[in-house]
Design a protein around this motif. Structure first.
Motif, PDB file in Angstrom:
ATOM      1  N   CYS A  47      -2.231   4.934  -0.986  1.00 11.75           N
ATOM      2  CA  CYS A  47      -3.640   4.537  -1.021  1.00 11.75           C
ATOM      3  C   CYS A  47      -4.162   4.636   0.416  1.00 11.75           C
ATOM      4  O   CYS A  47      -4.054   3.679   1.177  1.00 11.75           O
ATOM      5  CB  CYS A  47      -3.775   3.117  -1.564  1.00 11.75           C
ATOM      6  N   PRO A  48      -4.724   5.809   0.805  1.00 14.76           N
ATOM      7  CA  PRO A  48      -5.136   6.012   2.194  1.00 14.76           C
ATOM      8  C   PRO A  48      -6.445   5.333   2.574  1.00 14.76           C
ATOM      9  O   PRO A  48      -6.826   5.377   3.742  1.00 14.76           O
ATOM     10  CB  PRO A  48      -5.266   7.529   2.297  1.00 14.76           C
ATOM     11  N   GLU A  49      -7.115   4.704   1.609  1.00 16.45           N
ATOM     12  CA  GLU A  49      -8.423   4.102   1.891  1.00 16.45           C
ATOM     13  C   GLU A  49      -8.447   2.608   1.585  1.00 16.45           C
ATOM     14  O   GLU A  49      -9.464   2.058   1.176  1.00 16.45           O
ATOM     15  CB  GLU A  49      -9.505   4.821   1.091  1.00 16.45           C
ATOM     16  N   PHE A  50      -7.329   1.922   1.816  1.00 15.39           N
ATOM     17  CA  PHE A  50      -7.250   0.480   1.575  1.00 15.39           C
ATOM     18  C   PHE A  50      -8.076  -0.258   2.621  1.00 15.39           C
ATOM     19  O   PHE A  50      -8.051   0.080   3.803  1.00 15.39           O
ATOM     20  CB  PHE A  50      -5.791   0.029   1.673  1.00 15.39           C
ATOM     21  N   THR A  51      -8.813  -1.251   2.176  1.00 13.96           N
ATOM     22  CA  THR A  51      -9.546  -2.114   3.101  1.00 13.96           C
ATOM     23  C   THR A  51      -9.395  -3.567   2.673  1.00 13.96           C
ATOM     24  O   THR A  51      -9.272  -3.879   1.491  1.00 13.96           O
ATOM     25  CB  THR A  51     -11.056  -1.773   3.177  1.00 13.96           C
ATOM     26  N   SER A  52      -9.383  -4.426   3.676  1.00 12.46           N
ATOM     27  CA  SER A  52      -9.408  -5.871   3.468  1.00 12.46           C
ATOM     28  C   SER A  52     -10.203  -6.447   4.636  1.00 12.46           C
ATOM     29  O   SER A  52     -10.691  -5.705   5.482  1.00 12.46           O
ATOM     30  CB  SER A  52      -7.991  -6.449   3.410  1.00 12.46           C
TER      31      SER A  52
END
Length: 157
Positions: A47-52
Motif C-alpha cells: 500500500c504505497p499511499e498509506f496515510t495517518s
C-alpha cells in the motif's frame, strides 16, 4: 470471483459501491476461504499511499505499508483491506502503533500461519522511520520462523 462466489463467501465490499470510512475501522475487514490451506505460500500486499495523522501535531504522515503473510484457513479480501488501510487517514497514532495495530487486527481476523508488517514512513523533520512487526503461530515452525526473521531483519542494509 463471480457474484455468486462473493455471496457464498459473505463478502460485502467486493463489487459493491465503495464507501470510505473517515476513522479507524477494523470492522470493514473481510475474509474468504483459503483453497490451499495445506500449502505454505506467501501473499504480499503493498500500500504505497498509506496515510495517518501524528497524534501530537495532527500533521499527515505518509508511508508505504507492506504486509506479507502465509495464510491459514482464511485470507483477507483485498478491497476490504484497502478500505481498512484508508480508514487510518484521519486516525492519530505513532508510526510504530500503526504497524502493530495493522498486524494484530489481521491476526485476529484470519489467524495466519505467519505475518509481517513493515511501514516505510517518509521523512518528517529529516528522519525516516521504518517499523517492522511479525508473528508466527505459537508452538509451530512459524513461531521459529518469526523469531529468525525478526533477529535477522534488515541484515545487510
Amino acid at each position: 470471483m463471480t457474484e455468486d462466489n462473493r455471496k457464498d463467501e459473505g463478502l460485502k465490499a467486493l463489487g459493491a459501491k465503495t464507501a470510505y470510512r473517515m476513522d479507524y475501522a477494523p470492522e470493514v475487514l473481510e475474509t474468504f476461504e483459503n483453497k490451499h490451506p495445506g500449502n505454505d505460500y506467501w501473499v504480499q500486499f503493498n500500500c504505497p499511499e498509506f496515510t495517518s495523522l501524528c497524534p501530537i501535531t495532527g500533521q499527515p504522515d505518509f508511508a508505504e505499508i507492506r504486509i506479507s503473510y502465509i495464510p491459514g484457513e482464511r485470507m483477507v479480501e483485498s478491497k476490504s483491506l484497502k478500505l481498512y488501510l484508508f480508514s487510518f487517514r484521519n486516525h492519530g497514532d505513532f508510526h510504530e502503533d500503526c504497524v502493530n495495530i495493522i498486524m494484530k487486527d489481521l491476526i485476529r481476523l484470519m489467524s495466519p500461519k505467519y505475518i509481517e508488517v513493515t511501514g516505510y514512513f517518509t521523512p518528517r523533520g529529516g528522519i525516516s522511520i521504518y517499523p517492522y512487526a511479525n508473528y508466527g503461530q505459537p508452538g509451530t515452525k512459524y513461531e521459529k520462523m518469526a523469531e529468525h526473521r525478526f533477529i535477522n531483519h534488515n541484515m545487510g542494509r
